[in-house]
Design a protein around this motif. Structure first.
Motif, PDB file in Angstrom:
ATOM      1  N   ALA A 111       0.830  -1.205   0.000  1.00  0.00           N
ATOM      2  CA  ALA A 111       0.000   0.000   0.000  1.00  0.00           C
ATOM      3  C   ALA A 111       0.866   1.257   0.000  1.00  0.00           C
ATOM      4  O   ALA A 111       0.585   2.227  -0.716  1.00  0.00           O
ATOM      5  N   ALA A 112       1.942   1.232   0.810  1.00  0.00           N
ATOM      6  CA  ALA A 112       2.831   2.399   0.872  1.00  0.00           C
ATOM      7  C   ALA A 112       3.538   2.615  -0.460  1.00  0.00           C
ATOM      8  O   ALA A 112       3.650   3.747  -0.949  1.00  0.00           O
ATOM      9  N   ILE A 113       4.042   1.529  -1.061  1.00  0.00           N
ATOM     10  CA  ILE A 113       4.750   1.648  -2.335  1.00  0.00           C
ATOM     11  C   ILE A 113       3.795   2.112  -3.429  1.00  0.00           C
ATOM     12  O   ILE A 113       4.168   2.901  -4.307  1.00  0.00           O
ATOM     13  N   MET A 114       2.536   1.627  -3.398  1.00  0.00           N
ATOM     14  CA  MET A 114       1.541   2.054  -4.386  1.00  0.00           C
ATOM     15  C   MET A 114       1.375   3.569  -4.337  1.00  0.00           C
ATOM     16  O   MET A 114       1.341   4.242  -5.370  1.00  0.00           O
ATOM     17  N   GLU A 115       1.302   4.123  -3.118  1.00  0.00           N
ATOM     18  CA  GLU A 115       1.154   5.568  -2.976  1.00  0.00           C
ATOM     19  C   GLU A 115       2.417   6.307  -3.409  1.00  0.00           C
ATOM     20  O   GLU A 115       2.353   7.322  -4.102  1.00  0.00           O
ATOM     21  N   LEU A 116       3.577   5.770  -3.038  1.00  0.00           N
ATOM     22  CA  LEU A 116       4.839   6.430  -3.362  1.00  0.00           C
ATOM     23  C   LEU A 116       5.137   6.401  -4.854  1.00  0.00           C
ATOM     24  O   LEU A 116       5.633   7.376  -5.422  1.00  0.00           O
ATOM     25  N   ILE A 117       4.861   5.264  -5.481  1.00  0.00           N
ATOM     26  CA  ILE A 117       5.073   5.167  -6.924  1.00  0.00           C
ATOM     27  C   ILE A 117       4.213   6.203  -7.649  1.00  0.00           C
ATOM     28  O   ILE A 117       4.649   6.838  -8.609  1.00  0.00           O
ATOM     29  N   ASP A 118       2.993   6.384  -7.147  1.00  0.00           N
ATOM     30  CA  ASP A 118       2.078   7.289  -7.838  1.00  0.00           C
ATOM     31  C   ASP A 118       2.500   8.748  -7.737  1.00  0.00           C
ATOM     32  O   ASP A 118       2.083   9.568  -8.552  1.00  0.00           O
ATOM     33  N   THR A 119       3.316   9.086  -6.734  1.00  0.00           N
ATOM     34  CA  THR A 119       3.786  10.462  -6.635  1.00  0.00           C
ATOM     35  C   THR A 119       4.883  10.768  -7.644  1.00  0.00           C
ATOM     36  O   THR A 119       5.119  11.938  -7.964  1.00  0.00           O
ATOM     37  N   THR A 120       5.562   9.728  -8.162  1.00  0.00           N
ATOM     38  CA  THR A 120       6.670   9.962  -9.101  1.00  0.00           C
ATOM     39  C   THR A 120       6.392   9.427 -10.503  1.00  0.00           C
ATOM     40  O   THR A 120       6.985   9.903 -11.467  1.00  0.00           O
ATOM     41  N   ILE A 121       5.503   8.450 -10.623  1.00  0.00           N
ATOM     42  CA  ILE A 121       5.260   7.824 -11.921  1.00  0.00           C
ATOM     43  C   ILE A 121       4.659   8.829 -12.912  1.00  0.00           C
ATOM     44  O   ILE A 121       4.852   8.726 -14.127  1.00  0.00           O
ATOM     45  N   GLY A 153      -5.261  11.827  -3.886  1.00  0.00           N
ATOM     46  CA  GLY A 153      -4.387  12.357  -2.845  1.00  0.00           C
ATOM     47  C   GLY A 153      -5.015  12.288  -1.469  1.00  0.00           C
ATOM     48  O   GLY A 153      -4.318  12.094  -0.465  1.00  0.00           O
ATOM     49  N   VAL A 154      -6.341  12.458  -1.393  1.00  0.00           N
ATOM     50  CA  VAL A 154      -7.053  12.324  -0.113  1.00  0.00           C
ATOM     51  C   VAL A 154      -6.895  10.897   0.417  1.00  0.00           C
ATOM     52  O   VAL A 154      -6.617  10.679   1.603  1.00  0.00           O
ATOM     53  N   GLY A 155      -7.053   9.915  -0.480  1.00  0.00           N
ATOM     54  CA  GLY A 155      -6.872   8.525  -0.063  1.00  0.00           C
ATOM     55  C   GLY A 155      -5.423   8.201   0.242  1.00  0.00           C
ATOM     56  O   GLY A 155      -5.112   7.514   1.222  1.00  0.00           O
ATOM     57  N   GLY A 156      -4.516   8.727  -0.576  1.00  0.00           N
ATOM     58  CA  GLY A 156      -3.098   8.417  -0.405  1.00  0.00           C
ATOM     59  C   GLY A 156      -2.471   9.052   0.811  1.00  0.00           C
ATOM     60  O   GLY A 156      -1.449   8.565   1.312  1.00  0.00           O
ATOM     61  N   GLY A 157      -3.079  10.137   1.330  1.00  0.00           N
ATOM     62  CA  GLY A 157      -2.499  10.835   2.469  1.00  0.00           C
ATOM     63  C   GLY A 157      -2.327   9.974   3.695  1.00  0.00           C
ATOM     64  O   GLY A 157      -1.436  10.209   4.513  1.00  0.00           O
ATOM     65  N   ALA A 158      -3.173   8.952   3.853  1.00  0.00           N
ATOM     66  CA  ALA A 158      -3.104   8.097   5.045  1.00  0.00           C
ATOM     67  C   ALA A 158      -2.200   6.887   4.853  1.00  0.00           C
ATOM     68  O   ALA A 158      -1.779   6.270   5.835  1.00  0.00           O
ATOM     69  N   LEU A 159      -1.918   6.517   3.614  1.00  0.00           N
ATOM     70  CA  LEU A 159      -1.285   5.219   3.369  1.00  0.00           C
ATOM     71  C   LEU A 159       0.131   5.128   3.914  1.00  0.00           C
ATOM     72  O   LEU A 159       0.518   4.108   4.481  1.00  0.00           O
ATOM     73  N   LEU A 160       0.914   6.196   3.753  1.00  0.00           N
ATOM     74  CA  LEU A 160       2.313   6.117   4.146  1.00  0.00           C
ATOM     75  C   LEU A 160       2.468   6.015   5.666  1.00  0.00           C
ATOM     76  O   LEU A 160       3.097   5.094   6.183  1.00  0.00           O
ATOM     77  N   SER A 161       1.888   6.974   6.387  1.00  0.00           N
ATOM     78  CA  SER A 161       2.067   6.990   7.843  1.00  0.00           C
ATOM     79  C   SER A 161       1.395   5.797   8.509  1.00  0.00           C
ATOM     80  O   SER A 161       1.951   5.186   9.427  1.00  0.00           O
ATOM     81  N   THR A 162       0.190   5.429   8.058  1.00  0.00           N
ATOM     82  CA  THR A 162      -0.514   4.317   8.681  1.00  0.00           C
ATOM     83  C   THR A 162       0.152   2.988   8.362  1.00  0.00           C
ATOM     84  O   THR A 162       0.211   2.093   9.213  1.00  0.00           O
TER      85      THR A 162
END
Length: 518
Positions: A20-30, A111-120
């Motif tokens: 889940a974290a990588i999915m969010e992180l990849i989407d910020t750079t892909i 981005g609203v959904g992704g905001g929680a993925l990294l920290s959680t």
């Protein structure tokens, strides 16, 4: 006595949270390597297509400081699962978008959904290990947060080059579905999770003021240049809305008994001064990752895959640097030497990155990227460490959330700044270059002859060459501006507090807080 998962269940929990974290992180750079293709497909300018990056960043800025509150209100597992589902649904609609502003809207929701993925995700991995093994947990998560942004541009390049750009969003769907199923089956609720929901008061006014302030400020920054700034009534109204929103938000959070973001912690410790460094670090990180792909594809003819690969190799340096920095900080090292070194490297990146020409190869950019990656690697963890210096352990989560929000806001500001600055510098550089194209100039005569003589075709080719060079010089100026921001904050390092040696109990409390609010 606390119990911890072992064996297969722990492996599944770690794999779920990491995916889940990588999915969010990849989407910020892909997205960065696909901006040119998106602009062409959607009939948008490069300046407008930046909203695809900015809208996601704005949503993150709004959600990140509220993550701890939302997890407490809904329950961590429920909030985490809902965020994954929202991120996955928004990814589908991003891929189906046929209009720029439709895509921008769904990127905001994403981005609203992704905001929680990294920290959680980090908190879930952290809770899967007993205290004596949490160093392992931090190492596992650190690898994930480095590898995600590293492979994002490469994956994006391959997808865009061989398929349609929409697939950079659609690849999230199977990952999101799998992560949702595994979350339901294997991730347990925390003890007492969601049981005190009725006792939690929601700061609706604070949330609305934050949204109004951040959204209006970003719109003003993005559209200011094209609307002729304060000559436009729209920009004037937007500026007023931004001022009302931000001032109102600060006043509200400092005076209410139940703030959604407790800004009072900024009065203590070094958090207040650290946010300045985090803001500039966000400018450096996001601006470079936005400008470079656009520049090399638009000016130098790189393919998306070439662009991704040119970012991959130097970024792998961060895989080795982050764990080293983390171990040194855990051992009690002061963050100041790392922060100063990181700033100096970012200054070197900014001014060295502004020296290239249109014939630069991938490997000629390697030293500049290496400086950038080393600089960011030396800044990220030490700034988080410095943000909580002088605070009590119970204040750590809120302080780290504020610090992360400011970094994201710096990134959104940096992208807007880059867009406006390139537009201004392009006009200036084009004017300067055209001034040299006067009759009788031997270099002009020689160039026209090489193009087949003074024909309309030759003049069109010459004009295209002038435009290309003007844009190149403008993008290179942007790298110098990034370096200049770091020059400005370098003297402020004397204000930062030297890190005192903490007790094992304080270190454990800090680690737990960072897991909840990183």
């Amino acid at each position: 006595m606390a119990t911890y998962p072992t064996g297969f269940k722990r492996a599944i929990i770690v794999a779920t949270a990491i995916s889940a974290a990588i999915m969010e992180l990849i989407d910020t750079t892909i997205v960065n390597v696909a901006l040119n293709q998106m602009a062409g497909s959607l009939g948008a300018t490069i300046e407008d297509i930046a909203w695809v990056v900015t809208s996601y960043a704005i949503a993150n800025v709004i959600i990140i400081p509220m993550t701890s509150f939302l997890a407490e209100y809904f329950g961590r597992k429920t909030y985490y699962l809902g965020s994954i589902i929202l991120f996955t649904i928004a990814s589908y609609f991003c891929g189906q978008s046929t209009d720029l502003w439709e895509l921008v809207f769904w990127r905001f929701i994403q981005g609203v959904g992704g905001g929680a993925l990294l920290s959680t995700s980090q908190a879930i991995i952290f809770d899967a290990f007993p205290p004596q093994q949490r160093g392992i947990a931090s190492g596992i998560f650190a690898m994930g947060i480095i590898l995600g942004p590293t492979f994002g541009p490469v994956l994006g390049g391959i997808i865009v080059e061989d398929y349609h750009w929409a697939n950079i969003f659609l690849v999230n769907i199977p990952v999101g579905i799998l992560a949702s199923i595994l979350t339901i089956l294997y991730i347990d609720k925390k003890e007492g999770e969601g049981q005190h929901k009725a006792d939690i008061k929601i700061d609706y006014a604070g949330i609305l003021l934050l949204m109004l302030g951040v959204g209006s400020l970003q719109f003003m920054l993005e559209k200011g240049e094209s609307e002729d700034w304060f000559e436009s009534r729209l920009i004037v109204y937007t500026a007023i809305a931004a001022a009302v929103g931000m001032i109102g938000f600060i006043w509200r959070e400092l005076t209410t008994d139940h703030p959604v973001v407790d800004l009072r912690v900024m009065k203590r410790g070094t958090l207040g001064i650290t946010t300045i460094f985090s803001f500039v670090a966000g400018i450096g990180l996001f601006t470079a990752m936005f400008v470079y792909p656009v520049m090399v594809q638009r000016i130098m003819g790189y393919t998306p895959t070439m662009t991704g690969l040119s970012l991959l190799w130097p970024t792998l340096i961060g895989v080795f640097m982050m764990p080293i920095v983390g171990r040194r900080l855990s051992a009690g090292a002061s963050p100041l030497p790392f922060i100063i070194s990181g700033i100096l490297l970012m200054i070197a990146f900014g001014f060295y990155g502004g020296t290239f020409n249109a014939d630069a190869s991938q490997w000629q950019f390697f030293p500049a990227h290496m400086l950038r990656v080393l600089g960011i690697s030396l800044l990220q963890l030490p700034l988080t460490n410095q943000a909580v210096a002088g605070l009590s352990p119970k204040e750590y989560p809120n302080a780290i959330a504020i610090n992360n929000m400011i970094r994201q806001l710096g990134g959104a500001f940096g992208v807007a700044l880059a867009n406006n600055f390139v537009a201004i510098q392009y006009a200036q550089h084009r004017s300067d270059l055209m001034a040299n194209l006067y009759p009788g100039n031997p270099l002009l005569t020689e160039r026209l002859q090489s193009m087949g003589g003074a024909s309309m075709r030759a003049y069109r080719m010459l004009e295209a060459a002038v435009d290309k060079q003007a844009y190149l010089l403008s993008y290179l100026d942007t790298f110098r501006i990034v370096g200049f921001f770091f020059v400005l904050i370098l003297p402020l390092t004397v204000i930062l507090r030297q890190k005192k040696k903490k007790s094992p109990e304080e270190i454990a409390a800090a680690a737990a807080a960072m897991a909840e609010a990183h």
